[in-house]
Design an enzyme around this catalytic site. Sequence first.
Site, PDB file in Angstrom:
ATOM      1  N   ASP A   1       0.827  -1.201   0.000  1.00  0.00           N
ATOM      2  CA  ASP A   1       0.000   0.000   0.000  1.00  0.00           C
ATOM      3  C   ASP A   1       0.867   1.259   0.000  1.00  0.00           C
ATOM      4  O   ASP A   1       1.814   1.385   0.785  1.00  0.00           O
ATOM      5  CB  ASP A   1      -0.897  -0.014   1.239  1.00  0.00           C
ATOM      6  CG  ASP A   1      -1.838   1.168   1.314  1.00  0.00           C
ATOM      7  OD1 ASP A   1      -2.710   1.276   0.433  1.00  0.00           O
ATOM      8  OD2 ASP A   1      -1.704   1.977   2.248  1.00  0.00           O
TER       9      ASP A   1
ATOM     10  N   HIS B   1       4.683   5.381  -1.979  1.00  0.00           N
ATOM     11  CA  HIS B   1       5.183   6.755  -2.088  1.00  0.00           C
ATOM     12  C   HIS B   1       5.306   7.415  -0.719  1.00  0.00           C
ATOM     13  O   HIS B   1       5.925   8.473  -0.594  1.00  0.00           O
ATOM     14  CB  HIS B   1       4.279   7.598  -2.999  1.00  0.00           C
ATOM     15  CG  HIS B   1       2.822   7.432  -2.725  1.00  0.00           C
ATOM     16  ND1 HIS B   1       2.053   6.474  -3.346  1.00  0.00           N
ATOM     17  CD2 HIS B   1       1.984   8.097  -1.888  1.00  0.00           C
ATOM     18  CE1 HIS B   1       0.807   6.557  -2.912  1.00  0.00           C
ATOM     19  NE2 HIS B   1       0.735   7.538  -2.023  1.00  0.00           N
TER      20      HIS B   1
ATOM     21  N   GLU C   1       1.633  -0.017  -4.864  1.00  0.00           N
ATOM     22  CA  GLU C   1       0.757   1.113  -5.170  1.00  0.00           C
ATOM     23  C   GLU C   1       1.617   2.360  -5.042  1.00  0.00           C
ATOM     24  O   GLU C   1       2.152   2.647  -3.974  1.00  0.00           O
ATOM     25  CB  GLU C   1      -0.409   1.201  -4.193  1.00  0.00           C
ATOM     26  CG  GLU C   1      -1.323   2.390  -4.521  1.00  0.00           C
ATOM     27  CD  GLU C   1      -2.235   2.799  -3.374  1.00  0.00           C
ATOM     28  OE1 GLU C   1      -3.248   3.465  -3.646  1.00  0.00           O
ATOM     29  OE2 GLU C   1      -1.933   2.465  -2.216  1.00  0.00           O
TER      30      GLU C   1
ATOM     31  N   PHE D   1      -3.901   5.187 -15.867  1.00  0.00           N
ATOM     32  CA  PHE D   1      -4.860   4.560 -16.787  1.00  0.00           C
ATOM     33  C   PHE D   1      -6.275   4.700 -16.241  1.00  0.00           C
ATOM     34  O   PHE D   1      -7.203   5.068 -16.964  1.00  0.00           O
ATOM     35  CB  PHE D   1      -4.507   3.090 -16.993  1.00  0.00           C
ATOM     36  CG  PHE D   1      -5.537   2.322 -17.778  1.00  0.00           C
ATOM     37  CD1 PHE D   1      -5.790   2.625 -19.112  1.00  0.00           C
ATOM     38  CD2 PHE D   1      -6.271   1.303 -17.187  1.00  0.00           C
ATOM     39  CE1 PHE D   1      -6.756   1.926 -19.838  1.00  0.00           C
ATOM     40  CE2 PHE D   1      -7.230   0.593 -17.902  1.00  0.00           C
ATOM     41  CZ  PHE D   1      -7.473   0.904 -19.227  1.00  0.00           C
TER      42      PHE D   1
END
Length: 586
Positions: free
Chosen positions: A247, A250, A284, A311
């Site tokens: 998860d 970043h 992610e 996307f």
Amino acid sequence: MQEFKVWAPSAQKIGVKIGDATYPMSGPDEHGWWTASVEQAGPGTDYGFVLGDDPKAWPDPRSEWQPDGVHGLSRLYDQTTFAWSDRGWDAMALARAVIYELHVGTFTPQGTFDSAIERLEYLVELGITHVELMPVAAFPGGYGWGYDGASLFAVTEQYGGSDGLKRLVDACHVRGLAVLLDVVYNHFGPVGNYSGKYGPYITERHHTPWGGAINFEGEGSDEVRRFFCDNALMWMRDYHIDGLRLDAVHEYIDRSAVHFMEQLSSEVKTLSKELGRRLVLIAESDLNDPRVVMPAKDGGYGMDAQWSDDFHHALFTVLSSEGEGKGYYSDFGTFEKLAKALTKNFAQDGSYSKYRRRSHGRPADDLSPHHFLGYIQNHDQVGNRAVGDRVDQTVGIDLAKVAAALVFTAPFIPMIFQGEEFAASTPFLYFADHEDPEMAKAVKNGRRSEFAAFGWDPEEIPDPEDVETFRRSKLKWDEIYEGRHEEMLDWYRRLIELRRGSVSLNDGSPGHVKVRFDERGRLLVMERGAMAVMCNFGSQLAELAHPRDLPLLFASRPGVEIIEGSVILPAESVAILSGEQSRLGS
């Protein structure tokens, strides 16, 4: 005899409490570990650690069993006693996967691992290859999404505990289904995690949306990294999980010479060789940084794949104008962006982001699109909407069919979210059961103010803390063979069969996708090898040139026809043409 170990580098003394007895521990060693051997302890023994002069026994940060919830004592669990029947199992390669994301608590009325087993034949018949479970690590309260995990080595009792998870994984493998597990290594839940009493798992030098960041680089970070790496390896080794979805990577803040993701990917590769079966890591990430999925030898972090929000955002914003100019959707909304996502992997690859007010990303078009997952629905993109509505409820069933066709014919690994395949009437809402009344109130009010900014009446926003919000999110399996639900299910089955059987659609070579579009006409044509996908997102009938005289394989609605070198597309329809028709069938 049981040897207890706990990392607590700053503690002055520690004891392990079992019943009324407290056994002193030796330590700390040079790395901050304390140990004690207790003759009277073994599998099933309840225990806790007593820190300093505090008489309270606290749960073990690495507890593998919390039978009374995250606040209770830990219990010793024997990982070796479960009778597995998946000897010789190996998962299908991720590049050929069709992934089904599900939330155990709402997938069935009972919301347990065992009840999920009853639906596995359905997933097999649908054509699914990989089941992705939302987090199952122990969390507080009776229900939730699982991203507020507090005891990361223990399986939540709400779903059936450790043996229940093993029964589900074993049953999946027996049926040829791989299992992926969502894990959260960017923060701990706000309630029920007591790791801070033991050591510097969190640092205040860096901050995330959840508070202090995980300590991946400061003092004591070797053992913090070890904690998370050991957690990942446990799921794969002891629970036979085939891969992890990490998860929000970043939010990992790590300037070490060897990034945490690189360390983790290296250790997972080693375990894969030891076990003799395929293991994968999926990130992610909103960094739009190709290094996430590049091999370590090329300067990357070694993840096998990552979710592709570019996307999703590009596709959703041409389906619906509701997010136009709002939040992260402000960087999308054109067919040009959708075409770029399809052909270049990232729609934002160093271009200016209006949402971020800076340039974002870097090019990734030299990477295989099989490093990316493509979807139009997932738990975030449904559950983080104000009323948890699904795509067909937002844009109608015809455009939802067009979107599904693009997901399964796009170059990315396709993923769907539970119920999407039969246009489930039930929403998937954000729900949580916070025990602290003040926190529950803050979550409820925060959710309402967030959507009030988008024009929603606060009273229309479901209360996340209300158990009915959770119950409303449970799938209704009795509707799958009724009307529009059966119609959508048939469409998804055909698309999945097409995806799994087509050579062209399983091509992972960079640069092979060709896309042309008409922005004003709301038309898009994608060609991949012997396959052409012709989409009319508009409200008017369209006539397009027939690509390479390819025969029509199937279409999303009546009225699609090929007439004298032209393909006739009714409003909100898609046609799939294929030179592989003779092999695939109709």
